[in-house]
Design an enzyme around this catalytic site. Structure first.
Site, PDB file in Angstrom:
ATOM      1  N   ASN A 136       0.812  -1.215   0.000  1.00 51.78           N
ATOM      2  CA  ASN A 136       0.000   0.000   0.000  1.00 51.78           C
ATOM      3  C   ASN A 136       0.847   1.268   0.000  1.00 51.78           C
ATOM      4  O   ASN A 136       0.438   2.293  -0.556  1.00 51.78           O
ATOM      5  CB  ASN A 136      -0.928   0.018   1.210  1.00 51.78           C
ATOM      6  CG  ASN A 136      -2.286  -0.593   0.918  1.00 51.78           C
ATOM      7  OD1 ASN A 136      -2.815  -0.470  -0.179  1.00 51.78           O
ATOM      8  ND2 ASN A 136      -2.862  -1.257   1.911  1.00 51.78           N
ATOM      9  N   CYS A 429      -4.024  -9.547   4.609  1.00 51.57           N
ATOM     10  CA  CYS A 429      -3.525  -9.221   3.264  1.00 51.57           C
ATOM     11  C   CYS A 429      -2.156  -8.561   3.306  1.00 51.57           C
ATOM     12  O   CYS A 429      -1.583  -8.270   2.258  1.00 51.57           O
ATOM     13  CB  CYS A 429      -4.510  -8.314   2.531  1.00 51.57           C
ATOM     14  SG  CYS A 429      -5.831  -9.218   1.697  1.00 51.57           S
ATOM     15  N   PHE A 430      -1.651  -8.273   4.504  1.00 54.76           N
ATOM     16  CA  PHE A 430      -0.287  -7.767   4.691  1.00 54.76           C
ATOM     17  C   PHE A 430      -0.064  -6.451   3.948  1.00 54.76           C
ATOM     18  O   PHE A 430       1.026  -6.193   3.429  1.00 54.76           O
ATOM     19  CB  PHE A 430       0.750  -8.814   4.262  1.00 54.76           C
ATOM     20  CG  PHE A 430       0.318 -10.222   4.543  1.00 54.76           C
ATOM     21  CD1 PHE A 430       0.013 -10.609   5.840  1.00 54.76           C
ATOM     22  CD2 PHE A 430       0.157 -11.149   3.529  1.00 54.76           C
ATOM     23  CE1 PHE A 430      -0.423 -11.903   6.110  1.00 54.76           C
ATOM     24  CE2 PHE A 430      -0.282 -12.428   3.782  1.00 54.76           C
ATOM     25  CZ  PHE A 430      -0.572 -12.810   5.078  1.00 54.76           C
ATOM     26  N   CYS A 431      -1.107  -5.612   3.895  1.00 53.04           N
ATOM     27  CA  CYS A 431      -1.038  -4.305   3.233  1.00 53.04           C
ATOM     28  C   CYS A 431      -0.657  -4.419   1.761  1.00 53.04           C
ATOM     29  O   CYS A 431      -0.041  -3.519   1.200  1.00 53.04           O
ATOM     30  CB  CYS A 431      -0.055  -3.381   3.955  1.00 53.04           C
ATOM     31  SG  CYS A 431      -0.513  -3.014   5.656  1.00 53.04           S
ATOM     32  N   ASN A 432      -1.014  -5.550   1.152  1.00 60.41           N
ATOM     33  CA  ASN A 432      -0.698  -5.780  -0.262  1.00 60.41           C
ATOM     34  C   ASN A 432      -1.981  -6.202  -0.980  1.00 60.41           C
ATOM     35  O   ASN A 432      -2.175  -7.376  -1.297  1.00 60.41           O
ATOM     36  CB  ASN A 432       0.375  -6.865  -0.387  1.00 60.41           C
ATOM     37  CG  ASN A 432       1.026  -6.876  -1.759  1.00 60.41           C
ATOM     38  OD1 ASN A 432       0.372  -6.628  -2.771  1.00 60.41           O
ATOM     39  ND2 ASN A 432       2.310  -7.166  -1.798  1.00 60.41           N
TER      40      ASN A 432
END
Length: 836
Positions: A136, A429-432
């Protein structure tokens, strides 16, 4: 031992630093002693610092004097020298010549990316191109581009692989799939064709933090030299292409060689490299790229001169001084040399082989897991090639788990159970978002639908409409061991793989339910063989309660139960999870005197609040809790000060005056699926009453005893029913018979079961010698046999039967000793231990 021998036979040349000054066992024994009882598997989120590393840092800081580098003193000069050395270490790490590159220190990788985005020479003819697999913090650059009229679009990149799995280096080895072009401010876009004079930016990660996929650094030269060819003549391919590598994750084991792949920008995060310091990153920038950035703001340290009352400023000429606003974090910068010392000793190539061997081993084991019916347990994301020679994957293993029927286990269930087993990992989602949607097969419609359903980052909505909304991620660090990977595999096998030998017979669960009409319900109630053993009221949410022989009922449950709560000054609701000291606050209500008495070991005097007096009250306010609106009464300053002293932080006491709270009950009213009938509650999380069976607690204690003797041989933990904070404790009957109850009557009062109570870490807190302590029991044991669709159930939630509400008046009481009558619709079924 046989398993490890098999592992070493396959991966022994890569695992454990066989040619290093220390092997992995020596590293763990001397530098990571704190990991004795912890399996840490979130190195992609933040790796761990070495204890020897921190000792060296502490020694340096306690024996040296470092002053602000924006000065000329000896201590300032010492700081400037350290900073200069640190910049060179960063450049050396990426094999970047100081003639071509400069190192700008930032507050982190995100700040470095922001610096690029806000200063890049965007125009309406520019293009921002980026791979779908981006953090992100990279996607945020898109805002700057679009606001300046530039075009933006995502790419899927497919690289041709040779027979060894290595990426090819020619232009023809890369194929791209372009996503739709995004634009804002269409009126600003020039109608004529793009001239090719604009500056464009291409961004990609060296390693995807979702899947572990490593991108070929050949992309740097390919895009800079042949963008028009790989984009097949697209008008957006024209112009001067600059390349950004997000190396925050990949730099830990494979730093980019900038002498071979001359990217214009590379961002680094030091805590992802060697654990400490946090809050420090770096932007490695090509000198010619730095000249193109358009910086507006100036600050202390970035100007040579300025005049306060006229429009005059002269900026410093050096790249670093131009972009490093204010005083840099010089003490953190002084610390990174101790981290680089570790890397230079072990070498990044050895660390890469070590972590990759563990990742490949884990992938191999996960892919081999099967349920008893032969169904696959695990779905992996990214490169699944179980070979260390594969250059396409790093130290990350991302996956989801399936039940024997093909439905998904929620990733939060995996994370919760892993934590109980001493395993730390990450889910979501691990900022992805691009990689998450790509690998999980989530369409734009799915993503928007999930958002409308209330799903946001970091929440518990892990499966929506039958699809996972995120994944489980395991990531290894240079200090990870085979034993870490093995313990994780054993955890997955014991908790999520169904095997014939793991069935337990005679576990009581409710079958499907046909809702009972309330009329004539008394004719269907029969004696359960149980009686009411105790009644407990908890006036203040999360504080200790008090037991009574009898107590009046009200429309919200037991009179005064959870009618008060404590809030922080920022509006956060205080609970034992966040403030364990709340368990030491004792309460009691004298019904005859209408007084609430409160005591705390942190307060000398007992607090007494008259319930029929307005002298303590100070107005009303509204707030929302669990998406419900509450109207509350506030209390005077002296009351709030007492509670602030009791919990050790400023807080306020509020009393519930009115609430709009609903429950929902699923159509089949299956176990654990409660909520939806109009019921008034105070500040209870879910229901008016929580009921616990003494026999169920006894069965749990037997299991705790058995587990303790099996694993440690120490004294077994004994769990008292009060650990579960029940309102009602019953005695008699069979363990877990309450699971099957639909309706019940205690004395003359009718209740309806809303299903099982989903337990959390709060039941793991216990008191010992005036202190609140925490263990992983009893939740860990409950998880082994009381899991239902991701929930760990123990005890049942109750509400008044709506058909009998009319008969409830202020004279209704519950009394200890009253017989319990129940109406059930249950059957005895075989239940697999880990998969309910």
């Amino acid at each position: 031992m046989e398993d490890k021998e098999e592992f070493l036979k396959e991966f022994g040349d890569y695992y454990g630093y066989p040619n290093g000054p220390k092997n992995i066992n020596e590293i763990r024994a001397t530098e990571f002693k704190r990991l004795e009882d912890t399996v840490y598997l979130d190195h992609a989120g933040a790796t761990l610092y070495s204890e020897l590393q921190m000792e060296a840092i502490f020694k340096n800081l306690t024996t040296s004097v470092y002053g602000n580098p924006h000065s000329q003193s000896d201590s300032s000069s010492a700081t400037s020298d350290i900073v200069r050395e640190a910049r060179q270490q960063v450049l050396d790490y990426c094999n970047a010549s100081p003639k071509d590159y400069k190192c700008i220190f930032t507050s982190g990788a995100t700040a470095a990316l922001k610096l690029i985005g806000e200063n890049f020479p965007w125009s309406c003819q520019s293009t921002f191109m980026y791979t779908m697999e981006n953090h992100n913090s990279v996607l945020g650059i898109r805002e700057y581009a679009l606001n300046q009229g530039a075009a933006a679009f995502a790419l899927d990149i497919k690289e041709a692989l040779d027979q060894d799995g290595a990426s090819g280096s020619s232009v023809t080895s890369v194929k791209v799939s372009q996503h739709p072009v995004q634009r804002r401010n269409e009126d600003k876009v020039l109608e004529e064709e793009l001239t090719g004079d604009a500056y464009n930016l291409f961004a990609f990660p060296s390693e995807c933090n979702f899947s572990g996929l490593r991108f070929s650094l050949d992309l740097v030269n390919i895009v800079k030299q042949n963008a028009e060819k790989i984009l097949e003549g697209s008008p957006y391919s024209k112009g001067h292409w600059m390349v950004l590598i997000d190396a925050a994750k990949g730099c830990a084991t494979q730093p980019p060689d900038l002498s071979l792949y001359p990217a214009d920008f590379v961002v680094i995060s030091f805590y992802k490299l060697f654990g400490y310091p946090t809050g420090l990153g770096a932007l490695i920038i090509r000198n010619d790229a730095a000249k193109l950035l358009r910086k507006t703001y100036f600050s202390g340290g970035t100007v040579a001169a300025s005049i306060a009352d006229i429009d005059f400023v002269r900026r410093r000429e050096g790249v670093e001084a131009h972009f490093e606003d204010g005083t840099i974090s010089f003490l953190s910068i002084a610390s990174i040399r101790h981290g680089f010392k570790i890397f230079n000793t072990l070498t990044t190539s050895a660390m890469c082989r070590h972590t990759m061997s563990l990742a490949m081993f884990l992938k191999k084991k996960l892919l081999a897991l099967r349920h008893e019916n032969g169904a696959n347990v695990c779905t992996l994301y990214g490169n699944c090639t179980p070979k260390v020679s594969s250059h396409g994957s790093g130290s990350i293993v991302s996956f989801n788990l399936k039940r024997p029927d093909g439905s998904w286990f929620g990733y939060r269930e995996v994370e919760k159970l892993a934590s109980l087993s001493g395993i730390q990992l990450r889910t979501g989602c691990f900022c992805n978002p691009g990689a998450c949607a790509k690998y999980l097969g989530l369409s734009h419609s799915d993503l928007l639908s999930n958002l409308e359903a209330g799903h946001v980052c970091w929440d518990d909505n892990d499966v929506i409409n039958g699809k996972p909304t995120g994944a489980v991620r395991v990531s290894f660090g240079y200090m990870s061991t085979y034993e870490d990977a093995k313990k994780f595999i054993d955890f997955i096998r014991s908790s999520f793989v169904s095997m014939p030998s793991e069935f337990e017979k005679g576990h009581l669960l409710r079958a499907k339910s046909i809702p009972y009409p309330t009329e004539g319900i008394e004719n269907r109630l029969s004696s359960s063989g149980c009686y009411l053993k105790s009644i407990t009221i908890y006036p203040i949410k999360s504080c200790a309660g008090f037991s009574v022989k009898s107590w009046p009922l009200s429309s919200t449950g037991l009179k005064y139960d959870r009618e008060w709560l404590l809030k922080s000054l920022t509006g956060e609701i205080l609970t034992q999870k966040k403030v364990p000291e709340m368990a030491l606050i004792n309460t009691f209500i004298n019904l005859k005197q209408h007084i609430l008495s409160v005591e705390s070991p942190h307060c000398e005097e007992k607090l007494q609040i008259k319930l029929d007096s307005d002298s303590y009250l100070r107005g009303k306010e509204e707030f929302y809790l669990h998406s419900q609106r509450y109207e509350v009464q506030c209390y005077a300053k002296e009351i709030n000060q007492w509670f602030s002293n009791a919990v050790g932080q400023p807080c306020t006491l509020v009393q519930c005056c009115h609430s709009q709270y609903c429950f929902s009950l699923s159509k089949n009213r299956s176990m654990g699926m409660c909520r939806d009938v109009d019921s008034r509650v105070n500040f209870a999380n879910e229901a008016q009453f929580l009921l616990i069976s003494e026999e169920s607690v006894s069965d749990l204690n037997n299991r705790l005893c058995s587990n303790t003797q099996k694993h440690s041989g120490g004294a077994p933990p004994y769990v008292n029913p009060t650990r579960f904070r029940p309102n009602l404790v019953i005695s008699g009957g069979e363990p877990y018979a309450e699971d099957g109850w639909r309706n019940l009557k205690i004395g003359k009062t009718y209740f309806t079961s809303l299903g099982g109570c989903n337990r959390c870490q709060m039941i793991n807190f216990y008191h010992q010698t005036g202190q609140v302590k925490k263990t992983n029991e009893p939740l860990a044991t409950l998880a082994s046999y009381r899991r239902v669709k991701g929930k760990i159930l123990f005890g049942i939630l109750l509400r008044y039967d709506p058909g009998n509400m009319a008969g409830l008046d202020t004279n209704s009481w519950l009394k200890v000793g009253e017989e319990v009558y129940s109406s059930s619709d249950w059957k005895r079924i075989d239940t697999e231990k880990p998969i309910c």
